[in-house]
Design a protein around this motif. Sequence first.
Motif, PDB file in Angstrom:
ATOM      1  N   LYS A  29     -24.339  -3.932 -14.651  1.00  0.00           N
ATOM      2  CA  LYS A  29     -24.972  -4.236 -13.366  1.00  0.00           C
ATOM      3  C   LYS A  29     -24.104  -3.851 -12.164  1.00  0.00           C
ATOM      4  CE  LYS A  29     -25.662  -8.665 -13.316  1.00  0.00           C
ATOM      5  NZ  LYS A  29     -25.753 -10.122 -13.003  1.00  0.00           N
ATOM      6  N   CYS A  30     -22.937  -3.241 -12.409  1.00  0.00           N
ATOM      7  CA  CYS A  30     -21.993  -2.948 -11.330  1.00  0.00           C
ATOM      8  C   CYS A  30     -22.256  -1.592 -10.678  1.00  0.00           C
ATOM      9  CB  CYS A  30     -20.560  -2.996 -11.845  1.00  0.00           C
ATOM     10  SG  CYS A  30     -20.051  -4.657 -12.335  1.00  0.00           S
ATOM     11  N   ASP A  31     -22.199  -1.587  -9.348  1.00  0.00           N
ATOM     12  CA  ASP A  31     -22.370  -0.350  -8.577  1.00  0.00           C
ATOM     13  C   ASP A  31     -21.036   0.361  -8.367  1.00  0.00           C
ATOM     14  OD1 ASP A  31     -25.272  -0.771  -7.786  1.00  0.00           O
ATOM     15  OD2 ASP A  31     -24.353  -2.607  -7.011  1.00  0.00           O
ATOM     16  N   PHE A  32     -19.959  -0.412  -8.294  1.00  0.00           N
ATOM     17  CA  PHE A  32     -18.615   0.138  -8.125  1.00  0.00           C
ATOM     18  C   PHE A  32     -17.665  -0.581  -9.092  1.00  0.00           C
ATOM     19  CE2 PHE A  32     -20.713   0.575  -4.035  1.00  0.00           C
ATOM     20  CZ  PHE A  32     -20.417   1.879  -3.658  1.00  0.00           C
ATOM     21  N   ILE A  33     -16.789   0.190  -9.718  1.00  0.00           N
ATOM     22  CA  ILE A  33     -15.788  -0.391 -10.602  1.00  0.00           C
ATOM     23  C   ILE A  33     -14.418   0.135 -10.191  1.00  0.00           C
ATOM     24  CG2 ILE A  33     -14.930  -0.587 -12.972  1.00  0.00           C
ATOM     25  CD1 ILE A  33     -17.805  -0.216 -13.948  1.00  0.00           C
ATOM     26  N   PHE A  34     -13.529  -0.766  -9.815  1.00  0.00           N
ATOM     27  CA  PHE A  34     -12.156  -0.408  -9.453  1.00  0.00           C
ATOM     28  C   PHE A  34     -11.228  -0.774 -10.607  1.00  0.00           C
ATOM     29  CE2 PHE A  34     -14.199  -0.700  -5.366  1.00  0.00           C
ATOM     30  CZ  PHE A  34     -13.547   0.226  -4.564  1.00  0.00           C
ATOM     31  N   ILE A  35     -10.497   0.216 -11.098  1.00  0.00           N
ATOM     32  CA  ILE A  35      -9.506  -0.025 -12.144  1.00  0.00           C
ATOM     33  C   ILE A  35      -8.150  -0.148 -11.466  1.00  0.00           C
ATOM     34  CG2 ILE A  35      -8.502   0.817 -14.295  1.00  0.00           C
ATOM     35  CD1 ILE A  35     -11.001   2.550 -14.669  1.00  0.00           C
ATOM     36  N   SER A  36      -7.652  -1.362 -11.412  1.00  0.00           N
ATOM     37  CA  SER A  36      -6.406  -1.626 -10.683  1.00  0.00           C
ATOM     38  C   SER A  36      -5.353  -2.189 -11.636  1.00  0.00           C
ATOM     39  CB  SER A  36      -6.678  -2.606  -9.535  1.00  0.00           C
ATOM     40  OG  SER A  36      -5.510  -2.848  -8.796  1.00  0.00           O
ATOM     41  N   VAL A  37      -4.986  -1.361 -12.590  1.00  0.00           N
ATOM     42  CA  VAL A  37      -3.976  -1.734 -13.587  1.00  0.00           C
ATOM     43  C   VAL A  37      -2.932  -0.621 -13.637  1.00  0.00           C
ATOM     44  CG1 VAL A  37      -5.652  -3.054 -14.935  1.00  0.00           C
ATOM     45  CG2 VAL A  37      -5.260  -0.641 -15.475  1.00  0.00           C
ATOM     46  N   PRO A  38      -1.791  -0.818 -14.316  1.00  0.00           N
ATOM     47  CA  PRO A  38      -0.789   0.249 -14.432  1.00  0.00           C
ATOM     48  C   PRO A  38      -1.382   1.521 -15.025  1.00  0.00           C
ATOM     49  CG  PRO A  38       0.155  -1.844 -15.117  1.00  0.00           C
ATOM     50  CD  PRO A  38      -1.314  -2.094 -14.880  1.00  0.00           C
ATOM     51  N   VAL A  39      -0.793   2.664 -14.685  1.00  0.00           N
ATOM     52  CA  VAL A  39      -1.386   3.960 -15.018  1.00  0.00           C
ATOM     53  C   VAL A  39      -1.616   4.148 -16.517  1.00  0.00           C
ATOM     54  CG1 VAL A  39      -0.637   5.174 -12.954  1.00  0.00           C
ATOM     55  CG2 VAL A  39       0.926   4.995 -14.899  1.00  0.00           C
ATOM     56  N   LYS A  40      -0.717   3.643 -17.334  1.00  0.00           N
ATOM     57  CA  LYS A  40      -0.894   3.786 -18.782  1.00  0.00           C
ATOM     58  C   LYS A  40      -2.119   3.024 -19.255  1.00  0.00           C
ATOM     59  CE  LYS A  40       1.607   3.325 -23.163  1.00  0.00           C
ATOM     60  NZ  LYS A  40       2.875   2.871 -23.809  1.00  0.00           N
ATOM     61  N   GLN A  41      -2.326   1.836 -18.713  1.00  0.00           N
ATOM     62  CA  GLN A  41      -3.478   1.020 -19.095  1.00  0.00           C
ATOM     63  C   GLN A  41      -4.780   1.569 -18.514  1.00  0.00           C
ATOM     64  OE1 GLN A  41      -2.807  -3.171 -18.250  1.00  0.00           O
ATOM     65  NE2 GLN A  41      -0.629  -2.964 -18.737  1.00  0.00           N
ATOM     66  N   THR A  42      -4.673   2.313 -17.422  1.00  0.00           N
ATOM     67  CA  THR A  42      -5.877   2.868 -16.798  1.00  0.00           C
ATOM     68  C   THR A  42      -6.644   3.754 -17.771  1.00  0.00           C
ATOM     69  OG1 THR A  42      -4.945   2.778 -14.566  1.00  0.00           O
ATOM     70  CG2 THR A  42      -6.745   4.326 -14.930  1.00  0.00           C
ATOM     71  N   GLU A  43      -5.937   4.602 -18.497  1.00  0.00           N
ATOM     72  CA  GLU A  43      -6.595   5.477 -19.473  1.00  0.00           C
ATOM     73  C   GLU A  43      -7.284   4.657 -20.553  1.00  0.00           C
ATOM     74  OE1 GLU A  43      -4.793   9.203 -20.739  1.00  0.00           O
ATOM     75  OE2 GLU A  43      -3.064   8.739 -19.495  1.00  0.00           O
ATOM     76  N   GLN A  44      -6.681   3.569 -20.969  1.00  0.00           N
ATOM     77  CA  GLN A  44      -7.287   2.714 -21.990  1.00  0.00           C
ATOM     78  C   GLN A  44      -8.561   2.064 -21.464  1.00  0.00           C
ATOM     79  OE1 GLN A  44      -4.098   0.008 -22.869  1.00  0.00           O
ATOM     80  NE2 GLN A  44      -2.806   1.573 -23.820  1.00  0.00           N
ATOM     81  N   ILE A  45      -8.524   1.634 -20.197  1.00  0.00           N
ATOM     82  CA  ILE A  45      -9.715   1.029 -19.587  1.00  0.00           C
ATOM     83  C   ILE A  45     -10.834   2.057 -19.469  1.00  0.00           C
ATOM     84  CG2 ILE A  45     -10.651   0.004 -17.476  1.00  0.00           C
ATOM     85  CD1 ILE A  45      -8.966  -1.946 -18.998  1.00  0.00           C
ATOM     86  N   ILE A  46     -10.486   3.280 -19.104  1.00  0.00           N
ATOM     87  CA  ILE A  46     -11.488   4.348 -18.994  1.00  0.00           C
ATOM     88  C   ILE A  46     -12.190   4.556 -20.332  1.00  0.00           C
ATOM     89  CG2 ILE A  46     -11.749   6.848 -18.730  1.00  0.00           C
ATOM     90  CD1 ILE A  46      -9.644   6.687 -16.494  1.00  0.00           C
ATOM     91  N   LEU A  47     -11.418   4.603 -21.406  1.00  0.00           N
ATOM     92  CA  LEU A  47     -11.999   4.772 -22.742  1.00  0.00           C
ATOM     93  C   LEU A  47     -12.899   3.590 -23.096  1.00  0.00           C
ATOM     94  CD1 LEU A  47      -8.969   6.212 -24.762  1.00  0.00           C
ATOM     95  CD2 LEU A  47     -11.125   7.373 -24.260  1.00  0.00           C
ATOM     96  N   GLU A  48     -12.449   2.380 -22.749  1.00  0.00           N
ATOM     97  CA  GLU A  48     -13.261   1.201 -23.057  1.00  0.00           C
ATOM     98  C   GLU A  48     -14.568   1.224 -22.279  1.00  0.00           C
ATOM     99  OE1 GLU A  48     -13.039  -3.712 -22.934  1.00  0.00           O
ATOM    100  OE2 GLU A  48     -11.244  -2.514 -22.487  1.00  0.00           O
ATOM    101  N   LEU A  49     -14.507   1.554 -21.001  1.00  0.00           N
ATOM    102  CA  LEU A  49     -15.726   1.596 -20.181  1.00  0.00           C
ATOM    103  C   LEU A  49     -16.726   2.627 -20.702  1.00  0.00           C
ATOM    104  CD1 LEU A  49     -14.280   1.317 -16.546  1.00  0.00           C
ATOM    105  CD2 LEU A  49     -15.556  -0.427 -17.796  1.00  0.00           C
ATOM    106  N   SER A  50     -16.207   3.728 -21.225  1.00  0.00           N
ATOM    107  CA  SER A  50     -17.091   4.799 -21.709  1.00  0.00           C
ATOM    108  C   SER A  50     -17.911   4.367 -22.915  1.00  0.00           C
ATOM    109  CB  SER A  50     -16.272   6.040 -22.053  1.00  0.00           C
ATOM    110  OG  SER A  50     -15.461   5.821 -23.197  1.00  0.00           O
ATOM    111  N   SER A  51     -17.520   3.277 -23.558  1.00  0.00           N
ATOM    112  CA  SER A  51     -18.251   2.805 -24.734  1.00  0.00           C
ATOM    113  C   SER A  51     -19.376   1.843 -24.365  1.00  0.00           C
ATOM    114  CB  SER A  51     -17.288   2.116 -25.711  1.00  0.00           C
ATOM    115  OG  SER A  51     -16.767   0.914 -25.153  1.00  0.00           O
ATOM    116  N   TYR A  52     -19.486   1.494 -23.082  1.00  0.00           N
ATOM    117  CA  TYR A  52     -20.510   0.554 -22.638  1.00  0.00           C
ATOM    118  C   TYR A  52     -21.619   1.291 -21.894  1.00  0.00           C
ATOM    119  CZ  TYR A  52     -16.659  -2.745 -23.401  1.00  0.00           C
ATOM    120  OH  TYR A  52     -15.621  -3.453 -23.940  1.00  0.00           O
ATOM    121  N   ASP A  53     -22.756   0.622 -21.747  1.00  0.00           N
ATOM    122  CA  ASP A  53     -23.868   1.169 -20.964  1.00  0.00           C
ATOM    123  C   ASP A  53     -23.627   0.848 -19.485  1.00  0.00           C
ATOM    124  OD1 ASP A  53     -25.285   2.190 -23.145  1.00  0.00           O
ATOM    125  OD2 ASP A  53     -26.223   0.242 -23.542  1.00  0.00           O
TER     126      ASP A  53
END
Length: 377
Positions: free
Chosen positions: A69-93
Amino acid sequence: MNRGGEKMNANVLVIGLGLIGGSIALSIKKEYPDTKIYGYDLNAESMQLARTLKVIDESVSRLEDIVHKCDFIFISVPVKQTEQIILELSSYDLKNDVIVTDVGSTKLQIVEKAEQVFGAAGVTFIGGHPMAGSHKSGVVAAKDYLFENAFYIFTPYDKHTSKEEGIKKLKKLLIGTKANFVIMSPEEHDHIAGVISHFPHIIAASLVHQADKFEKGNDLVKPLAAGGFRDITRIASSNPAMWRDILLQNRNVLLELFKKWIEEMEQIRSFVENGNGDAIFDYFKDAKIFRDGLPTKTKGAIPSFYDLFVDVPDYPGVISEITGLLAVERISITNIRIIETREEIYGVLRISFQNEEDREKAIKCIEINTEYGTFKA
């Protein structure tokens, strides 16, 4: 606050509730009170604190429960974790028109990873780097004005129309930051950040290491380093884990800078070795000219220190006298330190402030209310 009364009923998710994520949330909420801010952090205490401080409207325990339901998503974590969050988000609708962005100080590797996993899905990812910070950390240090006059860099993967439209939407959402928005390629960003931020941190750390090694044979090193040396190496106190990840992510740029730095040191070393006084003079003169010409009203990649050095007479109560004057004027200080005090002569008081405005107010306050005070900003 939004002067025109324009509303934005967007749903915004901030992943990582630290200084940067919290400050982004506050600046959005200040401009658009109707915006719903969701917060997610692996640290449950940080999420609870963010809600208590009204940095976010609602905490999220599982990303999959809210991202759709989110229009904007800000990833505000350390750079190494950012890639992990990107991969996790890609698995969701995710929403078809969602805009995902990050705040990391390295961009190329992150943007390429996002393009790889989001490109085919039609999700708009725009790399971001708000070049502002503080010497305090955590959501308790978050301020809605943290990014005022700072450069906020956007690094889209390419110039696709969707990215241009996405940047426009981000600028509108982040207008309350009062930041200076700049668009550049991820490669250009990483080169600039390497020169003005990443490499200076390496130099500061290396100076400290050099002093540490010398101190093992000379007990006077630490006491004598307590003044100017401690000040010019402040950034060496930064988070080691964060800088490990930054250096590894920006590896190629930094390897190039190492080579150029060695050449720079060889040049000045040769001037000293050959006793070339004119060349040494010009070396420092040119550095002074460039340094003195740097902007003073905008924020850069490294957090600024808003320090005021005050010459004060040595008598009981002088420090409380000054802090009392500042308190009456409601001028907040972040730190205060006596650099030197010797009997019957003036000592030096270093007072640190949150911003340039507070420092200027302090100068006027002390000048008006005391008969002493030689200042050096």
